[in-house]
Motif scaffolding. Sequence first.
Motif, mmCIF file in Angstrom:
data_model
loop_
_atom_site.group_PDB
_atom_site.id
_atom_site.type_symbol
_atom_site.label_atom_id
_atom_site.label_comp_id
_atom_site.label_asym_id
_atom_site.label_seq_id
_atom_site.Cartn_x
_atom_site.Cartn_y
_atom_site.Cartn_z
ATOM 1 N N ALA A 219 -56.858 76.390 17.268
ATOM 2 C CA ALA A 219 -57.449 75.295 17.095
ATOM 3 C C ALA A 219 -57.813 74.326 18.701
ATOM 4 O O ALA A 219 -58.374 73.643 18.853
ATOM 5 N N ALA A 220 -56.392 74.407 19.402
ATOM 6 C CA ALA A 220 -56.362 74.107 20.252
ATOM 7 C C ALA A 220 -56.791 74.691 21.333
ATOM 8 O O ALA A 220 -57.615 74.374 22.413
ATOM 9 N N LEU A 221 -57.011 76.008 21.196
ATOM 10 C CA LEU A 221 -57.894 76.610 22.510
ATOM 11 C C LEU A 221 -59.573 76.427 22.412
ATOM 12 O O LEU A 221 -60.199 76.258 23.602
ATOM 13 N N CYS A 222 -59.443 76.149 21.126
ATOM 14 C CA CYS A 222 -61.417 75.491 21.022
ATOM 15 C C CYS A 222 -61.652 74.553 21.541
ATOM 16 O O CYS A 222 -62.896 73.258 21.967
ATOM 17 N N SER A 223 -60.992 73.367 21.757
ATOM 18 C CA SER A 223 -60.560 72.060 22.222
ATOM 19 C C SER A 223 -61.001 71.939 23.510
ATOM 20 O O SER A 223 -61.435 71.346 24.363
ATOM 21 N N LEU A 224 -60.057 72.808 24.293
ATOM 22 C CA LEU A 224 -60.107 73.326 25.535
ATOM 23 C C LEU A 224 -61.507 73.481 26.405
ATOM 24 O O LEU A 224 -61.371 73.368 27.070
ATOM 25 N N LEU A 225 -62.096 74.780 25.500
ATOM 26 C CA LEU A 225 -62.913 76.093 25.528
ATOM 27 C C LEU A 225 -64.383 74.443 25.807
ATOM 28 O O LEU A 225 -65.084 74.447 27.002
ATOM 29 N N ALA A 226 -63.727 73.140 25.676
ATOM 30 C CA ALA A 226 -65.006 72.183 25.783
ATOM 31 C C ALA A 226 -65.621 72.090 27.397
ATOM 32 O O ALA A 226 -66.052 71.138 27.856
ATOM 33 N N HIS A 227 -64.976 72.385 27.634
ATOM 34 C CA HIS A 227 -64.410 71.508 29.859
ATOM 35 C C HIS A 227 -64.760 72.762 30.049
ATOM 36 O O HIS A 227 -64.411 73.967 29.739
ATOM 37 N N ARG A 228 -65.471 72.370 31.153
ATOM 38 C CA ARG A 228 -66.244 73.876 32.077
ATOM 39 C C ARG A 228 -65.899 74.367 33.255
ATOM 40 O O ARG A 228 -65.220 75.961 32.480
ATOM 41 N N LYS A 229 -64.578 74.036 33.594
ATOM 42 C CA LYS A 229 -63.291 74.825 34.413
ATOM 43 C C LYS A 229 -62.865 75.375 33.500
ATOM 44 O O LYS A 229 -62.594 76.461 34.075
ATOM 45 N N PHE A 230 -61.599 74.946 32.489
ATOM 46 C CA PHE A 230 -61.543 76.010 31.753
ATOM 47 C C PHE A 230 -62.029 77.525 31.267
ATOM 48 O O PHE A 230 -61.444 78.095 30.681
ATOM 49 N N CYS A 231 -63.901 77.238 31.004
ATOM 50 C CA CYS A 231 -63.878 77.965 30.148
ATOM 51 C C CYS A 231 -64.508 78.671 30.688
ATOM 52 O O CYS A 231 -63.939 80.247 30.607
ATOM 53 N N VAL A 232 -64.807 78.894 32.399
ATOM 54 C CA VAL A 232 -64.776 79.476 33.385
ATOM 55 C C VAL A 232 -63.845 80.437 33.338
ATOM 56 O O VAL A 232 -64.009 81.616 33.348
ATOM 57 N N VAL B 151 -51.302 77.985 29.044
ATOM 58 C CA VAL B 151 -50.792 77.839 27.507
ATOM 59 C C VAL B 151 -51.988 78.644 26.871
ATOM 60 O O VAL B 151 -52.100 79.224 25.600
ATOM 61 N N GLY B 152 -53.420 78.050 26.826
ATOM 62 C CA GLY B 152 -54.338 78.883 26.410
ATOM 63 C C GLY B 152 -54.597 80.594 26.170
ATOM 64 O O GLY B 152 -54.621 80.997 25.626
ATOM 65 N N LEU B 153 -54.630 81.031 27.616
ATOM 66 C CA LEU B 153 -54.225 82.085 27.930
ATOM 67 C C LEU B 153 -52.807 83.104 27.006
ATOM 68 O O LEU B 153 -52.875 84.209 26.425
ATOM 69 N N ALA B 154 -51.477 81.993 27.053
ATOM 70 C CA ALA B 154 -50.780 82.946 26.295
ATOM 71 C C ALA B 154 -50.497 82.613 25.667
ATOM 72 O O ALA B 154 -50.140 83.710 23.895
ATOM 73 N N LEU B 155 -51.535 81.135 24.434
ATOM 74 C CA LEU B 155 -52.028 81.537 22.633
ATOM 75 C C LEU B 155 -53.053 82.549 22.580
ATOM 76 O O LEU B 155 -52.464 83.381 21.095
ATOM 77 N N ALA C 249 -47.659 71.309 15.369
ATOM 78 C CA ALA C 249 -47.635 69.336 15.176
ATOM 79 C C ALA C 249 -47.860 68.871 16.927
ATOM 80 O O ALA C 249 -49.474 68.456 17.222
ATOM 81 N N ARG C 250 -47.513 69.595 17.421
ATOM 82 C CA ARG C 250 -48.007 69.743 19.610
ATOM 83 C C ARG C 250 -49.138 70.348 19.701
ATOM 84 O O ARG C 250 -50.158 69.666 20.485
ATOM 85 N N LEU C 251 -49.843 71.616 18.955
ATOM 86 C CA LEU C 251 -50.999 72.326 19.119
ATOM 87 C C LEU C 251 -52.040 71.386 18.227
ATOM 88 O O LEU C 251 -52.880 71.020 19.291
ATOM 89 N N ARG C 252 -52.023 70.686 16.842
ATOM 90 C CA ARG C 252 -52.592 69.892 16.671
ATOM 91 C C ARG C 252 -53.156 68.892 17.406
ATOM 92 O O ARG C 252 -54.675 68.092 17.218
ATOM 93 N N GLY C 253 -51.913 67.901 17.870
ATOM 94 C CA GLY C 253 -51.942 66.704 18.790
ATOM 95 C C GLY C 253 -53.267 67.769 19.763
ATOM 96 O O GLY C 253 -54.006 66.808 20.122
ATOM 97 N N VAL C 254 -52.975 68.501 20.661
ATOM 98 C CA VAL C 254 -53.926 69.116 21.968
ATOM 99 C C VAL C 254 -55.419 69.312 21.139
ATOM 100 O O VAL C 254 -56.262 69.421 21.552
ATOM 101 N N ALA C 255 -55.562 70.131 20.429
ATOM 102 C CA ALA C 255 -56.786 70.328 19.448
ATOM 103 C C ALA C 255 -57.444 68.652 19.249
ATOM 104 O O ALA C 255 -58.432 68.948 19.297
ATOM 105 N N ALA C 256 -56.537 67.577 19.351
ATOM 106 C CA ALA C 256 -57.514 66.397 18.419
ATOM 107 C C ALA C 256 -58.249 65.400 19.655
ATOM 108 O O ALA C 256 -58.978 64.984 19.778
ATOM 109 N N LEU C 257 -56.977 65.884 21.187
ATOM 110 C CA LEU C 257 -57.240 65.236 21.921
ATOM 111 C C LEU C 257 -58.007 66.307 22.989
ATOM 112 O O LEU C 257 -58.606 65.851 23.913
ATOM 113 N N GLY C 258 -57.936 67.613 23.204
ATOM 114 C CA GLY C 258 -58.527 68.237 23.860
ATOM 115 C C GLY C 258 -60.083 67.562 24.680
ATOM 116 O O GLY C 258 -60.066 68.440 25.249
#
Length: 918
Positions: free
Chosen positions: A451-464, A391-395, A365-374
């Motif tokens: 799904a959680a990782l994909c939502s965070l990849l929308a941000h340039r700093k995290f993606c780089v 967290v993203g690298l660990a996943l 459930a927490r991962l789904r919440g991160v995916a929705a807000l990321g």
Amino acid sequence: ASGEGREGRGPARSPEFQASALGYRSCAHKGRAPRVWRPDSMAEAEAAAQLGRQLRQAVTANATASGQTSIKAARELVSLLSRETPTTPRVHALAQILEDEEQRYEDLCGDNSSSHRAGYPIGRILSLVQDEDDLLEKLGHNHLLDRSKGPALHAACLRLMRAILSVTGFQYPLTEDAVVDKLRLWALGPDAEGDEEAAVGTVLAAAHDARAAADAAHSAAKNAEGTPTHPLAVAAAVRAEAEALRVKTYATACLAVALEAEDVASAMVRRGVMGALMRPLREQLCDGKAVEGADVAEELASISGSASGGDRSAADKANEADLAAATAAGEMLDSDEDKATALVAQLCARGATDGARLAERLTEARLRGVAALGEFIECFGAALAAGATEVGLALIHGPPAGCDGTDWPGGWPQEAAQQRLATTSTAPDGSKTYSRRVGLPGNPQLPESLAALCSLLAHRKFCVTFVDRGGVKTLLALPKGQLTHNGFNRCLFGVSQVSQAMERLLAPPASSAGVWAARCVAAALEALDGGHDHARRHASLFLSLSFPFPAVLDAFDAQGGLRSLLNLLRHAAQLAAGATATAKQTASHACHALRQYIRAHLHRRINLCVSAGFGSGASGGRRASAGDHRTPGPGHRAVDLGQAATDRNLRLATHDPRVAASLLKSPWLVMDAFVAQDGHLVMLALLNVAPGDRHFHDCVPASLSVLRAATLHPGARAATASAVLSDPSHVPAMQVLMDIAARAAGAQDSEAVIDSLHVVCNLVAPPPNMGAVAAAATAFDPDPFGSSSFDPFGSSFPSSSLGGGTDAGTDIPSGRSSTSRNSARMRSISARSSSVGSLRRPFDIRPCIASRSAPSAATASGSSTEKLPSASMAYVMLGPFFFFSLLLRRRSPSSSPSSSTRYESDLSDRPDRAHTSG
């Protein structure tokens, strides 16, 4: 079918190999056997996937027949809950049936994002529940807001809502603000912004009921130490703690579904929700802290397995007796109705059996919440502060080496892509036994992790940062399976959205850049050839954003990617109205990817012509000819493929005589492959089915852009001009284009009108300077219509005109008048028309406009860039169109009756244009 799509992939070796990979063989390869090309591989892939789903469903239904029993049991439970006062065991029983059938559906069909549930038991059970509006309002709204119902019934109702809403998505009762506020308080606790106000005081107190009951039970157990009732008090405290954890788990799951709605997420994004979701994940995945709820599961298992008969309460003994009786009765029944009744009794007697999985479901459930807000910018800072990068690298890295005391080498196991890494297994008697497997703390599943990782990849700093720390390498090494197709390609698309991250990925040394580009392209092509619509959509988006990088473009050509892209579009055009909305949207994205592909090659071709110093003798011609597959500039730097840059390239190709001459002298293998695979017919078919279809609407500008660039090539121009769509329409290319222009004019879409008329003008006659080059090339040919002459509708070049000889690399003579030459050619045309017949070959109107389109001396020498006046430009462009209109009237008796009737009837259907057809 997918094997055919992957044929020929690998690193580039030579221009000949690249031409072969594109599906085209030049004249030097005519002696070899042609490549076998299967145009309907996409249809076969989808048919095979659908057949596999049906076979798996039939085998499972014939083996156990549990689906019908579950449907009848669910119908009985829905009736009981609607007519009578809901009880905790019945609500848990219905939730258990929904969870089991959803898990069975996922095992059969794979990714839970697909929409085939209507034909499965889970779809029928969901319809039963959703048809009872009063039941949803009673359990999902009234009971949740009623403090008198107690934590046990609250937990059961939340579990049922989670089982329904995690499948169907955002809906009532999550549309009520009071319910969403209470879910947040149950899941995350109070925050510092407004929770202490009187308006939410009652909600806040109600949210603490479960926790308060657990604390009171623990106090009672502590006070009962040394008394005979101490074991019973401890068991009661453990059960109260489990109810509190159950309320928090399922409230978090329902809140994660609510956050998928933009209005709810916008209201929650500044209230610390992201940090509250991310911190526990970092603590259990990176910091090594205990997983929340794991101790409760162990205590539940201990009190249920170690308690003796004397320590059990009377209620426990009664439940066990009911369970044994229901199980024994169910084994002796034959009809589905009786088995359903026995199943209901068995599930109600067993009660909640989800205690061992509460910790896992809380992590999910927490991962789904991160995916929705990321993806929200407002909460990205809180996510970084809470450890989003770690967290993203660990996943993505998966279970570490040697986890759980095994010899596991590290990474996600192959089974994680095929099925969920469950910690439970079902014994022959129907009971569930628990055993640990390889997994991360909290047992997060690979689909939710992606799904959680994909939502965070929308941000340039995290993606780089993700690319710099080897995230893409680990991503490409993930196991592929039915659970990961969509998430994997979404992550690839997320990386391609950040150009700086793609530059880091493709940065020198060139050898590594080519390897990563080839692996990314191979993964995208595998998705295009597969049977998952969502995976194909995101693979098309990835290619559309990656084609500006020359390294990706080279890898795509080396692996024969054009074939896969055209197959997808061809299949969508063949299905037309019969295609699903998802398939049509995927085709729209693939059409945009093809436009970017053609633009990238046009940019490369024009850039080579400009930078190679064309016109400097024979060496310049050789450089332009050999440079068709040479990458100009670094492969990791994106080129500009926007509309303005493409317009500049098109103007150079059509209005600069030196660029036009260089383009005509060198072969264009990419466009030859496009024509050989009927790419022009695919574009026309999409244009033909696009009117009236809102999903295919975006294919119109992309298809017209592709055809406008393609018709600069003589072979593509000839193939498009003579193209007629196959059954059942039999519409010629010109009618398709004029119909699009007319509809676009009615819709006031000026860009589509202009693009379609540009294509029409290119089909009627070559662009101005290309026509001038052709006229200059054929001026010395005594037989202008012979096999060796240059034909604007032809597909080959003579060896004596522009492709070789002593004048192969010379420029066009500047300032030479062509009036007398055109007059002589017009007399020759008239003489040949009277003797050979005017309908034997395409009407050559190039000499009629050569005097208007031939550049002046100043323009040819490059000393002046003055544009033609608007009236002259319109005359040059529309003159060939008027000639072609007269030619169509001349050929009207031999035109297809069905096509003419269809076109005129289409015009007569529109009242504002009824007079035009007359």
